[in-house]
Design an enzyme around this catalytic site. Structure first.
Site, PDB file in Angstrom:
ATOM      1  N   THR A 138     -51.633  62.177   7.949  1.00 43.78           N
ATOM      2  CA  THR A 138     -51.958  60.898   8.601  1.00 43.78           C
ATOM      3  C   THR A 138     -52.232  61.063  10.108  1.00 43.78           C
ATOM      4  O   THR A 138     -51.977  62.114  10.686  1.00 43.78           O
ATOM      5  CB  THR A 138     -50.806  59.900   8.401  1.00 43.78           C
ATOM      6  OG1 THR A 138     -49.584  60.560   8.725  1.00 43.78           O
ATOM      7  CG2 THR A 138     -50.740  59.407   6.993  1.00 43.78           C
ATOM      8  N   ASP A 139     -52.712  59.979  10.711  1.00 46.81           N
ATOM      9  CA  ASP A 139     -53.042  59.985  12.147  1.00 46.81           C
ATOM     10  C   ASP A 139     -51.886  59.441  12.977  1.00 46.81           C
ATOM     11  O   ASP A 139     -52.103  58.786  13.995  1.00 46.81           O
ATOM     12  CB  ASP A 139     -54.278  59.115  12.412  1.00 46.81           C
ATOM     13  CG  ASP A 139     -55.439  59.479  11.539  1.00 46.81           C
ATOM     14  OD1 ASP A 139     -55.765  60.660  11.496  1.00 46.81           O
ATOM     15  OD2 ASP A 139     -56.022  58.581  10.903  1.00 46.81           O
ATOM     16  N   SER A 170     -49.102  57.228  17.482  1.00 49.56           N
ATOM     17  CA  SER A 170     -50.373  56.856  16.893  1.00 49.56           C
ATOM     18  C   SER A 170     -51.405  57.747  17.574  1.00 49.56           C
ATOM     19  O   SER A 170     -51.599  57.644  18.782  1.00 49.56           O
ATOM     20  CB  SER A 170     -50.660  55.384  17.159  1.00 49.56           C
ATOM     21  OG  SER A 170     -51.964  55.095  16.743  1.00 49.56           O
ATOM     22  N   ARG A 171     -52.020  58.653  16.785  1.00 47.53           N
ATOM     23  CA  ARG A 171     -52.874  59.661  17.423  1.00 47.53           C
ATOM     24  C   ARG A 171     -54.253  59.139  17.790  1.00 47.53           C
ATOM     25  O   ARG A 171     -54.895  59.689  18.657  1.00 47.53           O
ATOM     26  CB  ARG A 171     -53.000  60.878  16.502  1.00 47.53           C
ATOM     27  CG  ARG A 171     -51.688  61.571  16.342  1.00 47.53           C
ATOM     28  CD  ARG A 171     -51.798  62.934  15.692  1.00 47.53           C
ATOM     29  NE  ARG A 171     -50.465  63.383  15.347  1.00 47.53           N
ATOM     30  CZ  ARG A 171     -49.960  63.427  14.135  1.00 47.53           C
ATOM     31  NH1 ARG A 171     -50.708  63.071  13.106  1.00 47.53           N
ATOM     32  NH2 ARG A 171     -48.726  63.817  13.904  1.00 47.53           N
ATOM     33  N   VAL A 172     -54.728  58.118  17.119  1.00 50.97           N
ATOM     34  CA  VAL A 172     -56.087  57.650  17.426  1.00 50.97           C
ATOM     35  C   VAL A 172     -56.138  56.185  17.844  1.00 50.97           C
ATOM     36  O   VAL A 172     -57.128  55.733  18.392  1.00 50.97           O
ATOM     37  CB  VAL A 172     -57.056  57.868  16.234  1.00 50.97           C
ATOM     38  CG1 VAL A 172     -57.273  59.327  15.967  1.00 50.97           C
ATOM     39  CG2 VAL A 172     -56.557  57.171  14.981  1.00 50.97           C
TER      40      VAL A 172
END
Lengths: 511, 130
Positions: free
Chosen positions: A347-348, A373-375
């Site tokens: 997951t991101d 939350s990477r994006v």
């Protein structure tokens, strides 16, 4: 008349009873929802098979002399020696807007007693995820309505954000809140005639859950008026492992239809731990070699191919998106177990929920330190980024200092101020379930905290302050909120207006 | 003894040894069966079980069963044999059976291929459609 009879007779004489070739097999062995079938020479992988009596199967493992088939339906009606027919079709489910507001099973059949589903189109359950060329970066936010998430762990449309935590820590609640928030935003935009707003439809996939839990969730969504924008795909604990294994893929197919048609959709997989267990059961009965924790070797691929189907596609390809919120249940907070580590890496980002926080009354019990939350930050509203930019670091610092302060040593003024601010922020982020907050209100509240308007408010009265400040903003300063929603950023003028409003409110606030 | 991966592999190897021109040779099959049965080794029964299954599947793949509600006239039988040989090649073992449950028409089965032009199948399809 005589000619007509002759004509009919000629037609009968010339009629040919053509019979198409069918591939047929015979059940050699059956049990636990899995059948071993001999014959079926030309069968395809994932092809639908007809067992008769309205029972369908899915060819899952093709071996030299037999085919391993998972039975979707009541396998107890089948017996050794029964015939099985290949259909030449891959397993597919109905898709489209006709499913909105409905509760369906893994095959897309209605469970809510509201009659047949009005859908002409069907999508294959297993489908390749959109490729690199079709995708575009995540750039639009999913407003969950949960202040802590929207401020510090923002989710974008097309993102895959994992919700992970122990049992009863509020994982499902976060997702239900998000669904309710979307429904309210959709309804508000529709009522205001805002054509620029892209509605976000939701799909809730319940895997291996109690029927009573699913019924309660449906009740909550109905009460909140979210059902017209939601599809519920239920594969409860009483369903066979095969149905539970296929449920998220069927849900993804329903979500892909929205994405392919230029719309946005959100899918919640509740939960993938139970899904992995169902797949392990199917694999073991199919006699596939087992690996770590007895899961089959392809359990990573199982979840990666599912979650890769969530994407934001380019304008040339419809500009739609499918956002995935998979849920994973951990045992005693152990995120290093097999399935949690797999899904974390796919997951991101993840939202991690802690039991300790939950019982301390910090709800949602999100552990800010290890939630990321990477994006999503690229999709965050600029106004929110302006007010909440430093918040995550401040809160992490507060947790560290608070632990240090427990030893009772004397603290310098700066440290004490940080701890005081932190306590207020933690209090502020406490939020009741099923009560999402609009993003412009969130901006107004966080702005007030960041600019010291709550520093003199006692911690136990923070919620009261928040409620009254929100009420003040929504009733007396609605224009400011509207400006935040329209401009999406805090301009110097807007900040001045907010400041004036906050000063005015502080004069009326009873200390 | 239960069939294991090892016994299945052994049965497959023995079955391959019995092949002559892509088909199992009856003499070799008999010889292998006698030798394995007489060896008295562990797993013999499981190997022979798998071996007989492979032989049965091979036989089914080269055997056509023609079912009809009433006995077929000789002319039709000859035509059928010719058409089946064209599709499946020579060496197909064909048997004709009478099955009144078909009501009318004919049903041919070759291995896992089924051509069902019986009235019963048509009625079943109609029932499913309705």
């Amino acid at each position: 008349m005589a000619n007509l009879v002759q004509e009919i007779e000629a037609q009968i004489a010339g009629a040919k009873a053509a019979a198409a070739r069918q591939s047929v097999g015979v059940i050699r062995e059956i049990g636990d929802g899995v059948a071993k079938v001999e014959g079926l020479d030309d069968v395809m992988l994932n092809e639908m098979l007809d067992f008769g009596q309205g029972i369908t199967g899915l060819a899952l493992s093709l071996e030299e002399t037999e085919v391993g088939v998972i039975v979707l339906g009541d396998y107890t009606q089948l017996a050794e020696g029964d015939e099985v027919r290949a259909t030449g079709k891959l397993l597919q489910v109905p898709v489209g807007k006709g499913l909105l507001g409905r509760v369906v099973n893994t095959l897309g059949e209605p469970l809510d007693g509201k009659g047949p589903i009005s859908s002409e189109l069907a999508y294959p359950v297993e489908k390749l995820a959109p490729g690199i060329i079709r995708r575009r970066p995540v750039g639009q936010p999913v407003q969950t309505g949960i202040m802590l998430v929207d401020a510090m762990i923002p989710i974008g449309r097309g993102q895959r954000e994992l919700i992970i935590g122990d049992r009863s820590t509020g994982k499902t609640t976060i997702c239900i809140d998000t669904i309710i928030s979307q429904a309210r935003l959709n309804a508000a935009a529709a009522a205001a005639g805002d054509a620029s707003y892209r509605p976000l439809y939701s799909i809730y996939v319940a895997i291996g859950q109690k029927q009573s839990t699913i019924a309660r969730i449906i009740g909550v969504l109905e009460e909140a008026g979210a059902m017209p924008y939601t599809i519920i795909l239920a594969s409860p604990a009483s369903d066979s492992a095969t149905s539970q294994y296929l449920a998220p893929f069927a849900g993804a197919a329903m979500g892909e239809w929205f994405m392919d048609h230029g719309m946005d959709a959100l899918i919640v997989y509740d939960d993938l731990s139970k899904h992995a267990v169902a797949y392990r059961q199917v694999s073991l009965v199919l006699k596939r070699p087992s690996g770590r924790e007895a899961y089959p070797g392809d359990v990573f691929y199982l979840h990666s191919r599912l979650l890769e189907r969530a994407a934001r596609v380019g304008e040339k390809y419809g500009n739609g998106s499918l956002t995935a919120l998979p849920i994973i249940e951990t045992q005693s907070g152990d995120v290093s177990a097999y399935i949690p580590t797999n899904v974390i890496s796919i997951t991101d980002g993840q939202i991690f929920l802690e039991t300790d926080l939950f019982y301390q009354g910090v709800r949602p019990a999100i552990s800010v330190g290890i939630s990321v939350s990477r994006v999503g930050s690229a999709a965050q509203l600029k106004a929110m980024k302006q007010v909440a930019g430093q918040l995550k670091g401040d809160l992490a610092q507060f947790r560290e200092l608070a632990a240090f302060a427990q030893f009772g040593s004397e603290l310098d003024a700066a440290t004490q101020a940080k701890i005081d601010r932190g306590k207020r922020v933690v209090e502020l982020f406490k939020q009741g379930q099923y009560s999402p907050i609009q993003v412009e209100v969130q901006v107004g509240v966080i702005w007030a905290v960041q600019n010291g308007y709550v520093d003199d408010v006692p911690v136990e009265r923070i919620k009261e302050f928040q409620t009254e400040w929100t009420e003040f903003l929504t009733t007396r300063k609605a224009a400011v909120l509207q400006k935040i929603a329209q401009e999406r950023a805090l301009s110097p003028d807007l900040i001045a207006e907010l400041k004036a409003a906050a000063d005015q409110f502080k004069q009326t606030w009873k200390k | 003894m239960k069939a294991t991966r090892k016994t299945r592999r052994a049965a497959r190897r023995l079955f391959r040894v019995c092949q002559v021109d892509g088909r199992p040779d009856a003499e070799r099959v008999r010889l292998v069966t006698q030798r394995v049965a007489g060896s008295g080794r562990r797993g013999t029964l499981a190997i022979l079980g798998d071996f007989s299954r492979l032989a049965r599947l091979d036989r089914d793949g080269h055997r056509a069963i023609v079912e009809s509600a009433t006995p077929l006239p000789d002319g039709l039988r000859i035509n059928l044999l010719r058409d089946l040989a064209r599709v499946y090649g020579q060496g197909l073992e064909t048997s004709f059976e009478v099955n009144p449950r078909l009501i009318g028409g004919m049903r041919i089965r070759v291995g896992s291929d089924v051509y069902d032009a019986s009235v019963r199948a048509k009625l079943a399809a109609l029932e499913a459609r309705l």
